[in-house]
Structures are given as structure tokens and as C-alpha cells.
Design a protein around this motif. Sequence first.
Motif, PDB file in Angstrom:
ATOM      1  N   VAL A 102     -18.424 -62.091 -13.280  1.00 48.92           N
ATOM      2  CA  VAL A 102     -17.083 -61.157 -12.923  1.00 48.92           C
ATOM      3  C   VAL A 102     -16.123 -62.011 -13.967  1.00 48.92           C
ATOM      4  O   VAL A 102     -15.353 -61.250 -14.891  1.00 48.92           O
ATOM      5  CB  VAL A 102     -16.693 -60.997 -11.770  1.00 48.92           C
ATOM      6  CG1 VAL A 102     -15.240 -60.282 -11.817  1.00 48.92           C
ATOM      7  CG2 VAL A 102     -17.642 -59.914 -11.098  1.00 48.92           C
TER       8      VAL A 102
ATOM      9  N   GLU B 109     -13.020 -53.621 -14.467  1.00 56.57           N
ATOM     10  CA  GLU B 109     -13.474 -52.730 -13.359  1.00 56.57           C
ATOM     11  C   GLU B 109     -13.865 -53.573 -12.115  1.00 56.57           C
ATOM     12  O   GLU B 109     -13.504 -53.487 -11.019  1.00 56.57           O
ATOM     13  CB  GLU B 109     -14.321 -51.822 -13.697  1.00 56.57           C
ATOM     14  CG  GLU B 109     -14.805 -50.823 -12.543  1.00 56.57           C
ATOM     15  CD  GLU B 109     -15.663 -49.556 -13.153  1.00 56.57           C
ATOM     16  OE1 GLU B 109     -16.087 -48.768 -12.223  1.00 56.57           O
ATOM     17  OE2 GLU B 109     -15.601 -49.322 -14.541  1.00 56.57           O
ATOM     18  N   ASP B 110     -14.754 -54.747 -12.401  1.00 52.50           N
ATOM     19  CA  ASP B 110     -15.104 -55.397 -11.506  1.00 52.50           C
ATOM     20  C   ASP B 110     -14.166 -56.387 -10.850  1.00 52.50           C
ATOM     21  O   ASP B 110     -14.120 -56.446  -9.612  1.00 52.50           O
ATOM     22  CB  ASP B 110     -16.222 -56.053 -12.084  1.00 52.50           C
ATOM     23  CG  ASP B 110     -17.616 -55.340 -12.303  1.00 52.50           C
ATOM     24  OD1 ASP B 110     -17.777 -54.118 -11.866  1.00 52.50           O
ATOM     25  OD2 ASP B 110     -18.561 -55.972 -12.853  1.00 52.50           O
TER      26      ASP B 110
ATOM     27  N   ARG C 265     -12.285 -54.014  -8.571  1.00 50.68           N
ATOM     28  CA  ARG C 265     -12.966 -53.756  -7.669  1.00 50.68           C
ATOM     29  C   ARG C 265     -12.980 -54.941  -6.478  1.00 50.68           C
ATOM     30  O   ARG C 265     -12.974 -54.632  -5.217  1.00 50.68           O
ATOM     31  CB  ARG C 265     -14.386 -53.423  -7.862  1.00 50.68           C
ATOM     32  CG  ARG C 265     -15.370 -52.890  -6.531  1.00 50.68           C
ATOM     33  CD  ARG C 265     -16.555 -52.630  -7.044  1.00 50.68           C
ATOM     34  NE  ARG C 265     -16.560 -51.341  -7.950  1.00 50.68           N
ATOM     35  CZ  ARG C 265     -16.617 -50.102  -7.240  1.00 50.68           C
ATOM     36  NH1 ARG C 265     -16.738 -49.947  -6.014  1.00 50.68           N
ATOM     37  NH2 ARG C 265     -16.736 -49.101  -8.071  1.00 50.68           N
TER      38      ARG C 265
END
Length: 284
Positions: free
Chosen positions: A187, A127-128, A131
Motif C-alpha cells: 500500500v 484508493e487503498d 480505505r
Amino acid sequence: MFGQVPAVLAVDVGQQPAHVSTGSATWLDAAEPAGDPGHQLVEDDHPAVRVYAVARGHRTIFRCPHKLRMITRWPLPCDPNASRSRSVTGVLSHNPDWPARVDRCQRESDQLKIFHNSFIPIPFQTEDYARGLLSAGHAAGLVEDLDTALARRLKHQAAILQRRPVPPLIWAVLDEAALRPMGAPSVMKAQFEHLIECSELSHVSLRIVPLTAAPHVGIDGWFTFFELPGRHLAAFAGATLDVGRMIDEQAEAAAVSVRFDRIAAQALNEDQTRDLLKRAAEDL
């Protein structure tokens, strides 16, 4: 150049990029009427050869001394309304609705072969990480609502990896260059660990082509090959400047699969790939 859904764009079915008018194109082939500019090839004069480019923008696709007739439609197995009997006289076309078609092919394929050489492909993004990529698109005005785009991407990812009752077989090969930092160390560490987890799924094979293998036939771009129900083949190539092309012609799609296999032949095996990812995560 082969390719897949662009990293910084949201796949928004039903909301395709608007076509850009290039003004009055007096050099369009008068033999065939102009329809959707996104489906056409146009020619411009060049001192030595003719230059063919997509009418909706300014990107030159290729140069060829022979004149091509315009492509008015590229029928796809992912388009139930597409005519399979239509004669296609050209060999290259932009499909303005390619995001929806790629989305459907990814969801319905029995088998996918994914090659990426610049970033982690969408099915395996955390997800990171996702994003961060979408944030770049948002900053450039290509993604309108970041949270909505992210939610859509994660939902699409789950539809591929967690499809029920039977998920597709996924053969993924990444150039080591695709592991370059796309966010903070935390990340990337989480992303590498996630890749290891994905590689251990029973329906996923993940391998990395080391930098020392270059040059190889994947240097010029990334792509996806689809084997759809009924053993119908398709592929997606090109996602630069919103230009995308679906390949439905069976011999050409099969050639994409062969290209993937040639690249995979130079990749580390699955255990070696996991070891590389573990070392990359530990170094952060």
C-alpha cells in the motif's frame, strides 16, 4: 492549530456531526443569547486564568486572561449567504458545518497551499491508502458506510485534481513524518509512486520537509490556505475531535499563507522530493 479535513472522517455534505450537550451551562456569557453551541466560546473558572473551550465538547482551545464575547457566526467566502458586514468580536470559533465549507473551497479555489505533518493529504491519497484511513474511522464508529465514504472521497479528490476547464494550482508541503506507514508495504509503495506521479502534474508542486528540519512552524498542526476567485483569501485550521475552524478575515488568512511559505523554505526542492519518494518506495 491549523488543519484540514480529518483523515478518518468522511466529508458528507449536509450531514454534520451532532452537537453534544454539556448540560446546563450557567457560566455562559449572559450578555449574548446562546444559539448553536458549535458557534460559541464558553468560559470556565480556572485558578489563574479563564479557560475558553468549545461548548459542544470538552476540548480546551486556548487559555486567555481576557474575556471574549461569543462568536455567533463566522462569515465565509464559500458561503454565498454569509454576511460580510457582520462584526466579529472573537478570534476563535468552531464551525459545525466546516466539512461542506472546506469541500466547496477546495473545489472552487484558484490556488491551494496544503501543509500536512501526519498523513498524506486527501487530494493525493491512493484508493487503498484512503480505505485504510477510513477503516480506522469506521472501526471507531465515525464512518457509517465505508464504501460510500471511500467513493465520496475519491470523487472529491477528482473534483480537485482533475477540475475542468482549469484545475487549481496546488502547492503542497509534507513533513517527512507524514510518510509513516499507514498500511501494508504494498500500500505504501503504491502511495509513494502515486505521490511521484502527482508531483509531475503541471499544476502541482509537491515538496517534503526532511525530519532534520525540525523544529519548524508546522510542528503544531496541518492546514490549508485557499485563494478564491476575486483574490479572496481563506484558510482552514483545526480538525481535532470534529472541531473545525474556517478563517475568512483577510489579514489572518494571509498570515496562514506566510506560515506555509516559512515551512516551504525548509523543504527539499521538487527533484529532491521525488528522489526521496523513489528511495522510500524502493526500500519497501
